[in-house]
Design an enzyme around this catalytic site. Structure first.
Site, PDB file in Angstrom:
ATOM      1  N   ASP A  26      49.847  47.757  41.976  1.00 41.75           N
ATOM      2  CA  ASP A  26      48.989  48.061  42.420  1.00 41.75           C
ATOM      3  C   ASP A  26      49.054  49.434  43.122  1.00 41.75           C
ATOM      4  O   ASP A  26      48.313  49.878  43.902  1.00 41.75           O
ATOM      5  CB  ASP A  26      48.715  46.817  43.932  1.00 41.75           C
ATOM      6  CG  ASP A  26      47.882  45.508  43.286  1.00 41.75           C
ATOM      7  OD1 ASP A  26      47.300  46.081  42.052  1.00 41.75           O
ATOM      8  OD2 ASP A  26      47.542  45.023  44.252  1.00 41.75           O
ATOM      9  N   ASP A  35      44.977  37.321  36.611  1.00 41.56           N
ATOM     10  CA  ASP A  35      45.087  37.625  37.936  1.00 41.56           C
ATOM     11  C   ASP A  35      45.895  36.409  38.790  1.00 41.56           C
ATOM     12  O   ASP A  35      45.570  35.253  38.246  1.00 41.56           O
ATOM     13  CB  ASP A  35      44.821  38.564  38.729  1.00 41.56           C
ATOM     14  CG  ASP A  35      45.341  39.753  39.753  1.00 41.56           C
ATOM     15  OD1 ASP A  35      46.256  39.532  39.628  1.00 41.56           O
ATOM     16  OD2 ASP A  35      44.465  40.391  40.533  1.00 41.56           O
TER      17      ASP A  35
HETATM   18  C1  GLA Z   1      45.392  42.471  42.858  1.00 42.93           C
HETATM   19  C2  GLA Z   1      45.152  43.397  42.060  1.00 42.93           C
HETATM   20  C3  GLA Z   1      44.026  43.921  41.163  1.00 42.93           C
HETATM   21  C4  GLA Z   1      42.945  43.674  41.951  1.00 42.93           C
HETATM   22  C5  GLA Z   1      42.620  43.084  42.722  1.00 42.93           C
HETATM   23  C6  GLA Z   1      41.499  41.872  42.683  1.00 42.93           C
HETATM   24  O1  GLA Z   1      45.156  42.936  44.139  1.00 42.93           O
HETATM   25  O2  GLA Z   1      46.313  43.102  41.286  1.00 42.93           O
HETATM   26  O3  GLA Z   1      44.167  44.931  41.064  1.00 42.93           O
HETATM   27  O4  GLA Z   1      42.436  43.240  40.404  1.00 42.93           O
HETATM   28  O5  GLA Z   1      43.425  41.746  43.296  1.00 42.93           O
HETATM   29  O6  GLA Z   1      41.535  40.970  43.878  1.00 42.93           O
END
Ligand code: GLA
Length: 740
Positions: free
Chosen positions: A560, A498
């Site tokens: 997301d 990420d």
């Molecule tokens: C980001 C990612 C999510 C998740 C969060 C965790 O927003 O896109 O899928 O992994 O971080 O903190």
């Protein structure tokens, strides 16, 4: 008004020249033909042609479009009237600014003396088999069977700077890949102020510009607008390719549709800031440039040094926007993604994030994993919240940078947890965000200078975190070691990598590019050390959905936003250039956490199945009985069709922005299986039920149609289609057709 010759301007005389077809080929592969100093790159349905202007040594474009195997008839500009001299009226391969071409240049070089004038002229060329890689940068690859490369060497006698333009053609994919090398052969230091990877001039035509715009949780929305006089463009200054715009543009005939008309697509193989400019000039030609963002680039080249630009993949299709997309998809699956999983079926997964967020510990994770296994998932992914000891990662305020498992949350350690999960018949995956640091972390206490900062300016935090300077070799080593230690400590087969903020407060404009070179080095090292790990990219969802990432990570968490209605637009938009195989798509709870919308579990699953990496992102104990009962069958369906999603061709039959009945269709690589996804996003009354006309089938063949008991010819399915009935908002149908 006619400019009199006596005022120093020549009158225009247009001479139609009939040029000869290519003959006596000096050098050629089957796809590249060179006749003296005229060059042609030919694909199955595409030609890219240019020649050297004998007078000026400039490279002049003759054609980029459908297949042309001889010189077209063109008009030689002998005389001009007005301020725009010949150089500003022609189609140029590597245009400069400063010698009479007033359009957007492909590059700008500041010489040691301060001039920004350049005059590159043809010197020589080489034809190579295959597609060479680029030093330190992601790039498409192929051997002599797949690609041929033409390198044209240009030289500026006044500054002693060399420019090598590299063109590779992948004939089967109607794709031409270009990059540029600049070498300082002089004695003083020069500065590259701009270097586009591609500059292309298209003839005077009525064109539209397509791009992908968005924001966090709203990535990949298609925008189409008319190319008008002047400059229109978009960029990322975020340090990453970003959610806001994508390093991709298409120019399409104003009448082009998904299935008809000319479409030229340009996709930059890069993950950092970029800029796109499209300029319709005074004479009607359209110039498009794409490359590094000049706002974040000012690269010094000392004598003897070379700079290599990222590459740009150009695709041409006469079969509309959809035809262009499918060429990108195939090329990227086969000649960009290096992962052994690129065309492999992906395990359906359950990711802990939306279900548990930071409620991670041994018992919650073990329970969640067991429930995933009971429902039929094959991979369990432990997302954020598992690391940090002095500063535990129990919220987003602390812990990033401290890549050790938290001993209070996991008293028996990571290995024991992974073993337990594997005993349930699941693979184990883990979340990392290695390019970042929370100021509240042991890492930051030790190495505050590793965070990107500009002197004493405040270090602006986003999501309570700062970006590590991956341009520094010691930071690269730290990241490689931290991730390797964890992956060596337990049998982890999947990593979600990420990256949750943009880059601010850089100490110099080149940091962005140095950072990217550092990240690429880290990706290369880790993916070579752990080739059996399935790596997934993520950047707050789709903030880095770009070809650079795909070189190492065959899939990316698309957004997301897991709301299925929103996801249709996001996934369809993203598919303009990126293959569905690369999209992570999950079923989450309703009401959706981002939009508060509720849709049925089958609708959510059907939308998510169009992504190569299908999964659940919820806590099964929050499902109602009916939803829970449906999930095993939905997982089984996803598993059944996944090979077609991952390796097949995708057709956008109806776009969500145009209709309440968006639809997509996949055809397996061998053509034997077809999957139709049809949706009703808004119910109406007293309207005729929609017809879905399939595309790309074999007209003569017969196909069984789902469980209708009927077999129909490809012709019927394409010309009449299938009429479907729906019930209420957010209804969906998935129909599998088998060629008989
Ligand atoms: C980001 C990612 C999510 C998740 C969060 C965790 O927003 O896109 O899928 O992994 O971080 O903190």
């Amino acid at each position: 008004m006619v400019w009199p010759r006596s005022r120093g301007f020549a009158a225009i005389a247009m001479v139609a020249l009939e040029l000869q077809p290519f003959s006596a080929l000096a050098q050629s592969t089957s796809a590249i033909q060179v006749d003296g100093t005229s060059f042609a790159l030919n694909g199955d349905n595409v030609s890219y042609r240019f020649h050297v202007d004998n007078e000026t040594g400039d490279l002049i474009t003759d054609h980029f479009g459908g297949l042309v195997t001889e010189d077209p008839i063109s008009v030689e500009i002998d005389f001009v009237q007005g301020w725009v001299t010949k150089i500003g009226r022609v189609r140029r391969e590597f245009p400069d600014l400063g010698r009479g071409d007033f359009r957007t240049p492909a590059f700008q070089i500041r010489q040691a003396q301060g001039y920004t004038v350049s005059q590159f002229q043809y010197q020589s060329h080489d034809v190579l088999e295959g597609k060479p890689g680029l030093p330190g940068l992601p790039s498409t690859f192929g051997d002599s069977e797949d690609a041929s490369t033409l390198v044209v060497h240009l030289y500026d006698n006044y500054s002693s700077v060399a420019a090598d333009l590299s063109y590779s053609i992948f004939p089967k994919y109607d794709s031409i890949v270009r990059s540029v090398n600049i070498t300082n052969k002089g004695n003083g230091t020069i500065t590259l102020e701009k270097l586009a990877s591609l500059s292309v001039d298209l003839p005077d035509e009525d064109l539209d510009l397509l791009e992908l715009k968005g924001d966090w949780s709203r990535e990949g929305h298609r925008v189409r607008r008319k190319v008008d006089v002047g400059t229109q463009g978009f960029q990322s200054t975020a340090g990453y390719s970003s959610h806001l715009h994508n390093p991709f543009l298409a120019l399409v005939s104003s009448t082009a549709t998904e299935s008809q008309g000319n479409a030229w697509g340009f996709s930059l193989v890069y993950t950092g800031s970029f800029a796109v400019d499209v300029e319709k000039g005074s004479q009607g030609l359209t110039r498009a440039t794409i490359g590094l963002n000049p706002l974040q680039f000012s690269w010094k080249l000392r004598p003897g040094q070379t700079f290599t630009s990222p590459e740009c993949v150009s695709v041409f299709s006469e079969a509309g926007v959809g035809g262009m997309s499918r060429q990108f998809h195939r090329l990227y699956r086969k000649h960009l993604m290096k992962s052994k999983f690129a065309e492999e079926t992906r395990p359906s997964l359950l990711n802990s994030w939306e279900g548990l967020t930071y409620g991670i510990n041994e018992s919650s994770v073990t329970r969640l994993a067991q429930e995933s296994a009971d429902l039929g998932a094959k991979l369990f992914v432990m997302d954020d919240g598992w690391f940090g000891n002095k500063h535990p990662r129990t919220s987003d305020t602390a812990g990033l940078g401290d890549w050790q498992v938290n001993k209070d949350l996991f008293p028996n350690g990571l290995e024991a947890l992974v073993d337990d999960v594997r005993d349930m018949g699941l693979q184990f995956g883990l979340w990392f965000e290695p390019e970042m640091v929370n100021p509240v972390s042991e890492l930051y206490e030790k190495h505050p200078d590793w965070a990107i900062h500009a002197g004493s300016y405040p270090r602006t935090e986003t999501r309570n975190q700062l970006v590590l300077n991956l341009g520094l070799p010691e930071v690269q080593e730290f990241v490689i070691d931290s991730v390797s230690n964890i992956l060596n400590s337990a049998p982890i087969t999947y990593v979600k990598w990420d990256n949750n903020r943009g880059i601010h407060e850089t100490p110099d404009p080149n940091l962005d590019h140095r950072y990217m070179l550092g990240v690429y080095r880290v990706f290369e090292e880790l993916t070579s050390r752990f080739p059996d790990v399935l790596w997934e990219g993520c950047a707050s969802g789709g903030g880095r959905f770009d070809p650079g990432i795909l070189q190492w990570f065959p899939q990316v968490w698309t957004s997301d936003d897991t709301d299925a209605v929103e996801r249709i637009a996001i996934q369809f938009g993203t598919s303009l250039v990126y293959p569905p195989s690369a999209m992570g798509a999950h079923v989450s709870h309703v009401p959706n956490g981002v939009t508060q919308r509720s849709t049925s579990v089958s609708f959510r699953a059907h939308v998510a199945m169009m992504g190569g990496s299908f999964g659940l992102e919820l806590d099964p104990q929050d499902l109602d009985e009916d939803e829970r009962a449906q999930i095993p069958d939905l997982l089984a369906l996803a598993e059944k069709i996944n090979p077609i999603i991952v390796r097949g061709d995708f057709w956008r039959l109806a776009l969500p922005e145009d209709t309440d009945y968006p639809a997509g269709q996949f055809i397996s690589e061998d053509g034997s299986q077809v999957v139709l996804f049809a949706f009703q996003t808004r119910a109406t009354i007293n309207n005729a039920w929609p017809w879905f006309r399939l595309q790309g089938l074999d007209p003569q063949a017969r196909y069984s149609v789902g469980d209708t008991g009927r077999t129909l010819s490809g012709k019927t399915l394409m010309n009449a289609g299938i009429q479907l009935q729906f019930e209420g908002d957010y209804d969906s149908q998935v129909i599998i057709l088998e060629k008989q």
